[in-house]
Scaffold this active site. Structure first.
Site, PDB file in Angstrom:
ATOM      1  N   THR A  26       0.847  -1.194   0.000  1.00 58.75           N
ATOM      2  CA  THR A  26       0.000   0.000   0.000  1.00 58.75           C
ATOM      3  C   THR A  26       0.880   1.240   0.000  1.00 58.75           C
ATOM      4  OG1 THR A  26      -0.128  -0.008   2.409  1.00 58.75           O
ATOM      5  CG2 THR A  26      -1.921  -1.102   1.200  1.00 58.75           C
ATOM      6  N   ASN A  28       1.405   4.792   0.893  1.00 58.01           N
ATOM      7  CA  ASN A  28       0.795   5.683   1.889  1.00 58.01           C
ATOM      8  C   ASN A  28       0.936   7.144   1.476  1.00 58.01           C
ATOM      9  OD1 ASN A  28       1.456   3.077   3.173  1.00 58.01           O
ATOM     10  ND2 ASN A  28       0.682   4.053   5.028  1.00 58.01           N
ATOM     11  N   GLU A 110      -3.970   4.673   2.683  1.00 60.92           N
ATOM     12  CA  GLU A 110      -3.049   3.809   1.949  1.00 60.92           C
ATOM     13  C   GLU A 110      -3.732   3.180   0.751  1.00 60.92           C
ATOM     14  OE1 GLU A 110      -1.575   0.571   4.459  1.00 60.92           O
ATOM     15  OE2 GLU A 110      -2.029   1.815   6.201  1.00 60.92           O
TER      16      GLU A 110
HETATM   17  P1  ADP Z   1       5.032   0.833   3.689  1.00 59.30           P
HETATM   18  O1  ADP Z   1       4.730   0.372   5.080  1.00 59.30           O
HETATM   19  O2  ADP Z   1       6.287   1.668   3.610  1.00 59.30           O
HETATM   20  O3  ADP Z   1       3.851   1.539   3.063  1.00 59.30           O
HETATM   21  P2  ADP Z   1       4.374  -1.455   1.999  1.00 59.30           P
HETATM   22  O4  ADP Z   1       4.760  -2.889   2.306  1.00 59.30           O
HETATM   23  O5  ADP Z   1       2.930  -1.086   2.195  1.00 59.30           O
HETATM   24  O6  ADP Z   1       5.342  -0.500   2.846  1.00 59.30           O
HETATM   25  O7  ADP Z   1       4.835  -1.167   0.500  1.00 59.30           O
HETATM   26  C1  ADP Z   1       4.434   0.059  -0.074  1.00 59.30           C
HETATM   27  C2  ADP Z   1       5.331   0.505  -1.211  1.00 59.30           C
HETATM   28  O8  ADP Z   1       5.399  -0.500  -2.231  1.00 59.30           O
HETATM   29  C3  ADP Z   1       4.731   1.725  -1.889  1.00 59.30           C
HETATM   30  O9  ADP Z   1       5.126   2.932  -1.249  1.00 59.30           O
HETATM   31  C4  ADP Z   1       5.279   1.620  -3.305  1.00 59.30           C
HETATM   32  O10 ADP Z   1       6.521   2.308  -3.394  1.00 59.30           O
HETATM   33  C5  ADP Z   1       5.520   0.118  -3.506  1.00 59.30           C
HETATM   34  N1  ADP Z   1       4.533  -0.550  -4.388  1.00 59.30           N
HETATM   35  C6  ADP Z   1       4.869  -1.457  -5.348  1.00 59.30           C
HETATM   36  N2  ADP Z   1       3.793  -1.927  -5.980  1.00 59.30           N
HETATM   37  C7  ADP Z   1       2.710  -1.310  -5.424  1.00 59.30           C
HETATM   38  C8  ADP Z   1       1.299  -1.384  -5.680  1.00 59.30           C
HETATM   39  N3  ADP Z   1       0.772  -2.189  -6.629  1.00 59.30           N
HETATM   40  N4  ADP Z   1       0.473  -0.607  -4.929  1.00 59.30           N
HETATM   41  C9  ADP Z   1       0.993   0.198  -3.969  1.00 59.30           C
HETATM   42  N5  ADP Z   1       2.306   0.309  -3.676  1.00 59.30           N
HETATM   43  C10 ADP Z   1       3.180  -0.436  -4.398  1.00 59.30           C
HETATM   44 MG    MG Z   2       1.884   0.827   3.022  1.00 59.84          MG
END
Ligand code: ADP
Ligand code: MG
Length: 179
Positions: A26, A28, A110
């Protein structure tokens, strides 16, 4: 507030809860209730809509730059689509909910983009058009039930966005909406 709702910002780090490892990363966005006044009163839950993202040119999924203006009058550049300024539109499903760190008054937002990216895009500009509401925020006793519900939310979002009237006009959408 009436739909569509809008919000925008740069993608920030989330809580590191490992959404990516679950297959549902997600992106954010910071929640700023002066820029986004509707966010403090909207119900916590899952929403669907469109995410317009400007990936940096170095990103593997970044669109190619527009061709230079044609010098040949006989083959004018098509003008059906407006310039996108490097933004690409993707279908999305998102959660808006309370962040317990902020005493239940500030919310987190998110976005799970319904597209397979080949690299992260932290820092990218993202503009959201929220078209509708899927369901309220729920509590789960197990991770499996949570993942199953999120996967169904993705199906609901794709189906809703594929219905007549939801597609954005005048822009190209990055992926086919099916499923
Ligand atoms: P965080 O806790 O930092 O938000 P996540 O595990 O939720 O970590 O991963 C989010 C990050 O993954 C996003 O900020 C983006 O850079 C990347 N990302 C890759 N593919 C997607 C997708 N399909 N949708 C949303 N984010 C994605
Ligand atoms: Mg996230």
């Amino acid at each position: 507030d009436p739909y569509p709702l809008h919000m925008s910002g740069r993608v920030i780090s989330g809580f590191g809860r490992g959404s990516k490892e679950l297959g549902i990363p997600t992106a954010n966005l910071p929640v700023d209730d002066t820029q986004t006044p509707w966010i403090s009163s909207t119900p916590s839950g899952v929403y669907f809509g469109w995410a317009s993202i400007r990936l940096p040119p170095s990103h593997p999924d970044s669109p190619p730059p527009p061709p230079p203006p044609s010098q040949n009058e006989a083959t004018p550049t098509p003008t059906a689509l407006p310039p996108t300024n490097g933004f690409t539109v993707y279908p999305m499903v998102m959660s808006i909910g309370y962040n317990p760190f902020y005493k239940n008054t500030v919310r987190s937002a998110e976005v799970h983009v319904l597209h397979k990216f080949h690299a992260d895009f932290y820092g990218a500009e993202m503009r959201l058009l929220i078209a509708g509401y899927v369901r309220k925020e729920l509590d789960y006793s197990g991770l499996e039930a949570l993942i199953a519900d999120i996967n169904f939310d993705c199906v609901v979002a794709r189906r809703s966005l594929a219905r007549d009237g939801w597609a954005p006009r005048g822009v190209e959408v990055a992926v086919e909406i099916d499923g």
